[in-house]
Design an enzyme around this catalytic site. Sequence first.
Site, PDB file in Angstrom:
ATOM      1  N   HIS A  17     105.464  40.803   2.026  1.00 52.29           N
ATOM      2  CA  HIS A  17     105.558  39.723   1.030  1.00 52.29           C
ATOM      3  C   HIS A  17     106.643  38.724   1.438  1.00 52.29           C
ATOM      4  O   HIS A  17     106.434  37.505   1.385  1.00 52.29           O
ATOM      5  CB  HIS A  17     105.941  40.279  -0.353  1.00 52.29           C
ATOM      6  CG  HIS A  17     104.928  41.179  -0.979  1.00 52.29           C
ATOM      7  ND1 HIS A  17     105.254  42.395  -1.544  1.00 52.29           N
ATOM      8  CD2 HIS A  17     103.580  41.038  -1.155  1.00 52.29           C
ATOM      9  CE1 HIS A  17     104.169  42.961  -2.055  1.00 52.29           C
ATOM     10  NE2 HIS A  17     103.137  42.159  -1.821  1.00 52.29           N
ATOM     11  N   LYS A  41      98.664  47.864 -16.958  1.00 49.29           N
ATOM     12  CA  LYS A  41      99.169  48.700 -15.872  1.00 49.29           C
ATOM     13  C   LYS A  41     100.666  48.931 -16.064  1.00 49.29           C
ATOM     14  O   LYS A  41     101.439  47.971 -16.125  1.00 49.29           O
ATOM     15  CB  LYS A  41      98.926  47.987 -14.530  1.00 49.29           C
ATOM     16  CG  LYS A  41      98.481  48.902 -13.423  1.00 49.29           C
ATOM     17  CD  LYS A  41      97.827  48.174 -12.280  1.00 49.29           C
ATOM     18  CE  LYS A  41      98.773  47.633 -11.248  1.00 49.29           C
ATOM     19  NZ  LYS A  41      98.072  46.972 -10.131  1.00 49.29           N
ATOM     20  N   ARG A  90      95.862  40.476   4.652  1.00 50.97           N
ATOM     21  CA  ARG A  90      96.103  41.520   5.653  1.00 50.97           C
ATOM     22  C   ARG A  90      94.852  41.826   6.460  1.00 50.97           C
ATOM     23  O   ARG A  90      94.914  42.109   7.645  1.00 50.97           O
ATOM     24  CB  ARG A  90      96.590  42.808   4.966  1.00 50.97           C
ATOM     25  CG  ARG A  90      97.987  42.710   4.416  1.00 50.97           C
ATOM     26  CD  ARG A  90      98.313  43.859   3.521  1.00 50.97           C
ATOM     27  NE  ARG A  90      97.445  43.842   2.352  1.00 50.97           N
ATOM     28  CZ  ARG A  90      97.627  44.560   1.266  1.00 50.97           C
ATOM     29  NH1 ARG A  90      98.636  45.392   1.190  1.00 50.97           N
ATOM     30  NH2 ARG A  90      96.807  44.467   0.243  1.00 50.97           N
ATOM     31  N   SER A 127     102.461  47.648  -1.394  1.00 57.38           N
ATOM     32  CA  SER A 127     103.405  48.242  -2.361  1.00 57.38           C
ATOM     33  C   SER A 127     102.920  49.626  -2.773  1.00 57.38           C
ATOM     34  O   SER A 127     103.719  50.563  -2.893  1.00 57.38           O
ATOM     35  CB  SER A 127     103.512  47.351  -3.606  1.00 57.38           C
ATOM     36  OG  SER A 127     103.953  46.069  -3.259  1.00 57.38           O
TER      37      SER A 127
HETATM   38  O1  PNS Z   1      99.414  41.627  -6.234  1.00 60.25           O
HETATM   39  P1  PNS Z   1      98.065  41.568  -6.899  1.00 60.25           P
HETATM   40  O2  PNS Z   1      97.988  42.584  -8.001  1.00 60.25           O
HETATM   41  O3  PNS Z   1      96.937  41.672  -5.907  1.00 60.25           O
HETATM   42  O4  PNS Z   1      97.941  40.112  -7.586  1.00 60.25           O
HETATM   43  C1  PNS Z   1      96.751  39.695  -8.221  1.00 60.25           C
HETATM   44  C2  PNS Z   1      97.058  38.551  -9.183  1.00 60.25           C
HETATM   45  C3  PNS Z   1      98.088  39.019 -10.201  1.00 60.25           C
HETATM   46  C4  PNS Z   1      97.619  37.383  -8.421  1.00 60.25           C
HETATM   47  C5  PNS Z   1      95.734  38.128  -9.903  1.00 60.25           C
HETATM   48  O5  PNS Z   1      95.236  39.235 -10.578  1.00 60.25           O
HETATM   49  C6  PNS Z   1      95.940  36.990 -10.894  1.00 60.25           C
HETATM   50  O6  PNS Z   1      95.947  35.839 -10.494  1.00 60.25           O
HETATM   51  N1  PNS Z   1      96.133  37.333 -12.190  1.00 60.25           N
HETATM   52  C7  PNS Z   1      96.404  36.331 -13.238  1.00 60.25           C
HETATM   53  C8  PNS Z   1      95.243  36.257 -14.242  1.00 60.25           C
HETATM   54  C9  PNS Z   1      94.163  35.294 -13.767  1.00 60.25           C
HETATM   55  O7  PNS Z   1      94.389  34.113 -13.586  1.00 60.25           O
HETATM   56  N2  PNS Z   1      92.956  35.862 -13.592  1.00 60.25           N
HETATM   57  C10 PNS Z   1      91.830  35.113 -13.097  1.00 60.25           C
HETATM   58  C11 PNS Z   1      91.769  35.145 -11.570  1.00 60.25           C
HETATM   59  S1  PNS Z   1      90.453  34.185 -10.926  1.00 60.25           S
END
Ligand code: PNS
Length: 157
Positions: A17, A41, A90, A127
Site C-alpha cells: 500500500h 466487518k 497485484r 493485509s
Molecule cells: O481494501 P478493499 O477492501 O479492497 O477496498 C474496497 C473499497 C472499500 C475501496 C470498496 O469496497 C469501496 O469503494 N467501498 C465504498 C462503497 C462504494 O462506493 N461501493 C460501490 C463501489 S462501485
Amino acid sequence: MTTVVCPGSFDPVTLGHLDIFRRAADLFGDVIVCVVANPNKQGTFTIDERKEMIAAVCADIPGIRVDSFYGLLVDYCREQGATAVIKGLRDSTDYDYELPMAHMNRSIAEVDTVFLPTRSDLSFVSSSLCREVTRLGGDVSHLLPDSVATALKARLA
Ligand code: PNS
C-alpha cells in the site's frame, strides 16, 4: 496539482500500500488515503487505529493526507474535489474485482480509476495474509512498516 483518493480497508497498511501511496503522490501531488468503514466487518484494528498507523508511516511523504468515511466512494470523491481513484493491482484477480467497481464509479459519477501495478516483489502481499500468518506465529515484519508489524504482533500473536 490533482487531488486523488486511495481508498481501502488498510487493516493494516502494508509496504505494498505504502508504495502505491508514494507513487500516487509523485504522480498527482495531492493524495487522500481514505480508510473506508465497513459496518459488516469487524476489523483487527479500529478505523482510527488504521488512520493513525497510516498517518505515522506517511508522515515523511509530501502530499499525503489521511481520512476515513462510510458511504459511496464517488460521493466522497465529489466532496473532496478528487478527480480520480487510485488502486494498486497485484494480479488478474485484483483486476477482475476492481474493474466492475471502476466501471460503476465512472457510470454513476464520472469518477475515473487509475490502476497502478504493485511493486513486483510485493505483489503477493495482502493485509489478510499478513494477519493470518501473524496470528499463527509467523513473521511478516519485512512486508509491513516497522510500527505496523509491531502493532500487528501485539494485537494478534
Ligand atoms: O481494501 P478493499 O477492501 O479492497 O477496498 C474496497 C473499497 C472499500 C475501496 C470498496 O469496497 C469501496 O469503494 N467501498 C465504498 C462503497 C462504494 O462506493 N461501493 C460501490 C463501489 S462501485
